[in-house]
Design an enzyme around this catalytic site. Structure first.
Site, PDB file in Angstrom:
ATOM      1  N   GLU A 125       0.802  -1.240   0.000  1.00 18.71           N
ATOM      2  CA  GLU A 125       0.000   0.000   0.000  1.00 18.71           C
ATOM      3  C   GLU A 125       0.827   1.280   0.000  1.00 18.71           C
ATOM      4  OE1 GLU A 125      -2.851  -0.385   3.197  1.00 18.71           O
ATOM      5  OE2 GLU A 125      -3.597  -2.295   2.445  1.00 18.71           O
ATOM      6  N   ASN A 161       2.065  -5.305  -3.078  1.00 19.38           N
ATOM      7  CA  ASN A 161       0.656  -5.597  -2.792  1.00 19.38           C
ATOM      8  C   ASN A 161      -0.105  -4.296  -2.542  1.00 19.38           C
ATOM      9  OD1 ASN A 161      -1.364  -7.713  -2.080  1.00 19.38           O
ATOM     10  ND2 ASN A 161      -1.260  -6.855  -0.016  1.00 19.38           N
ATOM     11  N   HIS A 184     -10.494  -5.972  -2.365  1.00 25.74           N
ATOM     12  CA  HIS A 184     -11.603  -5.748  -1.425  1.00 25.74           C
ATOM     13  C   HIS A 184     -12.717  -5.074  -2.225  1.00 25.74           C
ATOM     14  CE1 HIS A 184      -9.230  -6.922   2.028  1.00 25.74           C
ATOM     15  NE2 HIS A 184      -8.269  -6.108   1.652  1.00 25.74           N
ATOM     16  N   GLU A 233      -6.345 -10.580  -1.061  1.00 25.06           N
ATOM     17  CA  GLU A 233      -7.181 -10.280   0.117  1.00 25.06           C
ATOM     18  C   GLU A 233      -8.651 -10.195  -0.284  1.00 25.06           C
ATOM     19  OE1 GLU A 233      -5.705  -6.824   2.244  1.00 25.06           O
ATOM     20  OE2 GLU A 233      -3.617  -7.405   1.928  1.00 25.06           O
ATOM     21  N   ASP A 287     -12.385 -10.096  -0.781  1.00 26.17           N
ATOM     22  CA  ASP A 287     -13.695 -10.178  -0.140  1.00 26.17           C
ATOM     23  C   ASP A 287     -14.651  -9.283  -0.916  1.00 26.17           C
ATOM     24  OD1 ASP A 287     -12.834  -7.692   0.933  1.00 26.17           O
ATOM     25  OD2 ASP A 287     -12.667  -8.465   2.973  1.00 26.17           O
TER      26      ASP A 287
END
Ligand code: G3I
Length: 305
Positions: free
Chosen positions: A128, A172, A209, A235, A237
């Site tokens: 990030e 990432n 996400h 990650e 979701d």
């Protein structure tokens, strides 16, 4: 195949979940993890704050619990994460000189990668670092940019390769799923530049996400892969429920399956009840570990449907 991990393995991929050491005493949690997943990411336990709470003194226990279990089951482990502006220990701060921060960062990378040498599939070396708004390529302001400048990313990747030449090194981030977004193009340009100059980088992690994956998500994965890096969905979701959620999960899984260098998918938790997105139900198993429609959609896509 009848489980996510086995279905992913048919094409040489893994299907993982983020796991928290604090839940390992719950048998349904561990049973579901073991049965369905052949990969894992520690949700918090390997981050700088939790694992090196005071300088040079390491709290390996919680991360080791996850790693030892995963190794015993032959799972692929993603290391998350070495250099991130969040969840830093208090002693990493703006009062450090550049030289001191650099040596702390290098030592952290050496110690953590050294401890897990031979056990980890890929490390999120830097997490990030790019800003959410602004010009293509702009980085988020952090103690790292302030003290070390924008070159801290390159420094971290070089230190990581030196610490362990045999593990994949990833960048990432979130909101780098739309091929046309400025943030995505910034990361893309960085990877292209690293490849051109021989800065070590092996993979890009798309956190994913989602509310809904962008329509060019597969094209985006393919564009990163064409730079000569693997891509992982790290990650995943998806907010919501029912058939809309299942459809989004299906599209994400199919996008990865369509690109040979998309080597695996990790969902950011085992069960809705422990998701970081509190108040939402973004995962594949409900709070009672029942399979949701999204589960069936993913399994079907991993099986080639
Ligand atoms: O463990 C401490 C506990 O000792 C303390 O009493 C309590 C009080 O707040 O906090 C607990 O730590 C929390 C930790 O999760 C473990 O539950 C932190 O406050 C909380 O901030 C932390 O949240 C994590 C978040 O990263 C931090 O930024 C989430 O669990 C984790 O899912 C989330 O994961 C991130 C990825 O690493 C990077 N990408 C985004 C993703 C979602 O935010």
């Amino acid at each position: 195949a009848s489980t996510l991990g086995a279905a992913a393995a048919q094409s040489g991929r893994y299907f993982g979940a983020a796991v928290a050491a604090g839940h390992l005493g719950e048998s349904a949690y561990v049973t579901t993890w073991d049965r369905e997943f052949n990969g894992v990411t520690a949700e918090n336990e390997m981050k700088w704050g939790p694992i090196e709470p005071s300088r040079g003194s390491f709290n390996w226990g919680p991360a080791d619990q996850i790693v030892n279990h995963a190794v015993s089951k032959g799972m692929k482990i993603r290391g998350h994460t070495l250099v991130w502006h969040a969840q830093l220990p208090g002693w990493v701060n703006g009062n450090m000189s550049a030289a001191d921060l650099r040596s702390a960062m290098t030592n952290h990378i050496n110690q953590v990668m050294g401890h897990y040498k031979g056990k980890i599939y890929a490390w999120d070396v830097v997490n990030e670092a790019f800003a959410d708004g602004g010009a293509v390529g702009s980085l988020r302001s952090s103690v790292f940019t302030q003290k070390l400048g924008n070159g801290f990313i390159e420094e971290a990747f070089r230190a990581a390769r030196a610490a362990d030449p045999d593990v994949k090194l990833c960048y990432n981030d979130y909101n780098i799923d739309d091929a046309n977004a400025a943030k995505t193009r910034g990361v893309y340009n960085m990877v292209r530049d690293f490849k051109a100059r021989g800065v070590p980088i092996d993979c890009v992690g798309l956190q994913s996400h989602f509310g809904n994956p962008p329509s060019n998500y597969q094209q985006n994965i393919a564009q990163f892969a064409a730079l000569g890096v693997d891509v992982q969905i790290t990650e995943l979701d998806v907010g919501g429920s029912g058939s809309a959620q299942a459809d989004a999960y299906r599209r994400v899984t199919q996008a990865c399956m369509a690109v040979s260098r998309c080597t695996g998918i990790t969902v950011w938790g085992v069960t809705d009840k422990y998701s970081w997105r509190s108040g939402d139900t973004p995962l594949l198993f409900d709070g009672n570990y029942n399979k949701k429609p999204a589960y069936d959609a993913v399994l079907n896509a991993l099986n080639g449907g």
